[in-house]
Scaffold this active site. Sequence first.
Site, PDB file in Angstrom:
ATOM      1  N   MET A  50       0.851  -1.339   0.133  1.00 27.28           N
ATOM      2  CA  MET A  50       0.094  -0.001  -0.038  1.00 27.28           C
ATOM      3  C   MET A  50       0.921   1.186  -0.036  1.00 27.28           C
ATOM      4  O   MET A  50       0.371   2.360   0.373  1.00 27.28           O
ATOM      5  CB  MET A  50      -1.138  -0.055   1.324  1.00 27.28           C
ATOM      6  CG  MET A  50      -1.951  -0.935   1.061  1.00 27.28           C
ATOM      7  SD  MET A  50      -3.720  -0.931   1.812  1.00 27.28           S
ATOM      8  CE  MET A  50      -2.988  -0.591   3.595  1.00 27.28           C
TER       9      MET A  50
ATOM     10  N   LEU B  85       6.640   2.926   1.725  1.00 32.51           N
ATOM     11  CA  LEU B  85       7.666   2.023   1.617  1.00 32.51           C
ATOM     12  C   LEU B  85       8.661   2.111   2.554  1.00 32.51           C
ATOM     13  O   LEU B  85       9.227   3.266   2.790  1.00 32.51           O
ATOM     14  CB  LEU B  85       8.171   1.537  -0.040  1.00 32.51           C
ATOM     15  CG  LEU B  85       7.246   1.319  -0.713  1.00 32.51           C
ATOM     16  CD1 LEU B  85       7.857   0.762  -2.162  1.00 32.51           C
ATOM     17  CD2 LEU B  85       6.054   0.140  -0.331  1.00 32.51           C
ATOM     18  N   HIS B  86       9.147   1.169   3.005  1.00 32.96           N
ATOM     19  CA  HIS B  86      10.288   1.011   4.060  1.00 32.96           C
ATOM     20  C   HIS B  86      11.167  -0.053   3.646  1.00 32.96           C
ATOM     21  O   HIS B  86      10.968  -0.909   2.811  1.00 32.96           O
ATOM     22  CB  HIS B  86       9.891   1.078   5.525  1.00 32.96           C
ATOM     23  CG  HIS B  86       8.781  -0.226   5.860  1.00 32.96           C
ATOM     24  ND1 HIS B  86       9.212  -1.470   5.880  1.00 32.96           N
ATOM     25  CD2 HIS B  86       7.470  -0.044   6.073  1.00 32.96           C
ATOM     26  CE1 HIS B  86       8.350  -2.313   6.257  1.00 32.96           C
ATOM     27  NE2 HIS B  86       7.155  -1.127   6.489  1.00 32.96           N
TER      28      HIS B  86
ATOM     29  N   GLN C 158      -2.314 -11.641   8.298  1.00 35.96           N
ATOM     30  CA  GLN C 158      -2.822 -11.481   6.890  1.00 35.96           C
ATOM     31  C   GLN C 158      -2.496 -12.589   5.885  1.00 35.96           C
ATOM     32  O   GLN C 158      -2.786 -13.146   5.092  1.00 35.96           O
ATOM     33  CB  GLN C 158      -2.151 -10.168   6.551  1.00 35.96           C
ATOM     34  CG  GLN C 158      -2.205  -9.781   5.224  1.00 35.96           C
ATOM     35  CD  GLN C 158      -1.774  -8.557   4.746  1.00 35.96           C
ATOM     36  OE1 GLN C 158      -2.403  -7.423   4.981  1.00 35.96           O
ATOM     37  NE2 GLN C 158      -0.447  -8.220   4.324  1.00 35.96           N
TER      38      GLN C 158
ATOM     39  N   LYS D 233       5.287  -9.781   9.638  1.00 37.34           N
ATOM     40  CA  LYS D 233       5.150  -8.831  10.514  1.00 37.34           C
ATOM     41  C   LYS D 233       3.395  -8.797  10.484  1.00 37.34           C
ATOM     42  O   LYS D 233       2.626  -8.676  11.370  1.00 37.34           O
ATOM     43  CB  LYS D 233       5.454  -7.398  10.147  1.00 37.34           C
ATOM     44  CG  LYS D 233       4.970  -6.543  11.279  1.00 37.34           C
ATOM     45  CD  LYS D 233       5.588  -4.940  10.820  1.00 37.34           C
ATOM     46  CE  LYS D 233       4.550  -4.258   9.891  1.00 37.34           C
ATOM     47  NZ  LYS D 233       3.478  -3.951  10.529  1.00 37.34           N
ATOM     48  N   ASP D 234       2.933  -9.046   9.006  1.00 38.93           N
ATOM     49  CA  ASP D 234       1.273  -9.217   9.099  1.00 38.93           C
ATOM     50  C   ASP D 234       1.031 -10.544   9.016  1.00 38.93           C
ATOM     51  O   ASP D 234       0.489 -10.876   8.236  1.00 38.93           O
ATOM     52  CB  ASP D 234       0.915  -8.263   8.015  1.00 38.93           C
ATOM     53  CG  ASP D 234       1.214  -6.879   7.878  1.00 38.93           C
ATOM     54  OD1 ASP D 234       0.653  -6.216   8.809  1.00 38.93           O
ATOM     55  OD2 ASP D 234       1.804  -6.374   7.126  1.00 38.93           O
TER      56      ASP D 234
ATOM     57  N   GLY E 203      11.689  -2.793   4.896  1.00 41.24           N
ATOM     58  CA  GLY E 203      10.965  -4.129   5.022  1.00 41.24           C
ATOM     59  C   GLY E 203      10.433  -4.458   3.598  1.00 41.24           C
ATOM     60  O   GLY E 203      10.497  -5.633   3.223  1.00 41.24           O
ATOM     61  N   HIS E 204       9.996  -3.551   3.093  1.00 40.82           N
ATOM     62  CA  HIS E 204       9.219  -3.783   1.581  1.00 40.82           C
ATOM     63  C   HIS E 204      10.275  -4.078   0.649  1.00 40.82           C
ATOM     64  O   HIS E 204      10.160  -5.168  -0.160  1.00 40.82           O
ATOM     65  CB  HIS E 204       8.419  -2.721   1.226  1.00 40.82           C
ATOM     66  CG  HIS E 204       7.102  -2.236   1.954  1.00 40.82           C
ATOM     67  ND1 HIS E 204       7.190  -1.250   2.819  1.00 40.82           N
ATOM     68  CD2 HIS E 204       6.089  -2.845   1.919  1.00 40.82           C
ATOM     69  CE1 HIS E 204       5.806  -1.124   3.394  1.00 40.82           C
ATOM     70  NE2 HIS E 204       5.277  -2.128   2.831  1.00 40.82           N
TER      71      HIS E 204
ATOM     72  N   VAL F 272      11.447  -7.263   8.901  1.00 36.91           N
ATOM     73  CA  VAL F 272      12.807  -6.421   9.015  1.00 36.91           C
ATOM     74  C   VAL F 272      12.661  -5.654  10.229  1.00 36.91           C
ATOM     75  O   VAL F 272      11.674  -4.871  10.349  1.00 36.91           O
ATOM     76  CB  VAL F 272      13.023  -5.768   7.685  1.00 36.91           C
ATOM     77  CG1 VAL F 272      14.197  -4.788   7.963  1.00 36.91           C
ATOM     78  CG2 VAL F 272      13.254  -6.904   6.564  1.00 36.91           C
TER      79      VAL F 272
END
Length: 287
Positions: free
Chosen positions: A30, A33-34, A155, A151-152, A36-37, A178
């Site tokens: 979504m 971004l960081h 989901q 993390k999710d 982790g993405h 991350v």
Amino acid sequence: MFVFKTVSELQQYLNSRRANGEQIGFAPTMGALHLGHLDLMRHSKAQNACTVCSIFVNPTQFNDPKDLEKYPRTPEKDLTMLESVGTEVVFMPSVEEIYPPGLDLTLKLDLNPLDQVMEGAFRPGHFQGMAQVVKRLLDIVQPDRLYMGQKDFQQFSIVGYMIRQLQLPVELVMVPTVRESDGLAMSSRNVRLSSTQRQAAPIIYQTLEWAKSQLDLRAIAEIETAALQRLSLPDFRPEYFQIVDGKTLQPIINPTKHDWIVACVATWVGEVRLIDNLALAQKTIPG
């Protein structure tokens, strides 16, 4: 890096890659971004000839319109970050492109009880909306592999269930969370924390690690209660700390009867809601 905004243009390009026998990896995001993405992109690039990242703030998974309004949108920064790790394709559709008027995209799949516990109890309708858009994106991209972050965790579990139930031809890959140097899980929401809140936020991961150290020493209910107490700090409002089976997401009573045990937590820090999780015991491979 190719940036597409319509389904037809994206599919035309991806079909040309498939025609050459190339495999496609996909990570739905979504935006905002960081690192982790970007780790999702790196995992995909290591396993596929073509990596696709979608940036789409999905309105159907926000049960609170204010949360949708506040969700950070940084498209220019996102594109720069994706290009820095060699992402081949970015899909940035409009709401109308994902949900065309007149097209019934209702997901006919009962997620119960996976969508009723933990996050589902506090965010009604969230996972139906999430599963709906992931199914829609999978139909559009038709990847060989789908990359999602640990993390999710709920989901990830629900998408895995959907893939199995609908027999979708895609491999789901879980990429480890991350973290910042102090343990806080990277999240698009972290930027909304004040400096004082950011200093305190690592208690979330510290509490997860503490729970892992207590698994063989205390009863599950006792660990959960103590964990919530540890998180009851000024400006913190913990919603849940639950220790569940990693496959079913159902509560655990006797840890010896489960091969995969995960602690999941959600707490408000000021006006920011953060989630995290940690595997406390794992004898099976996720998937």
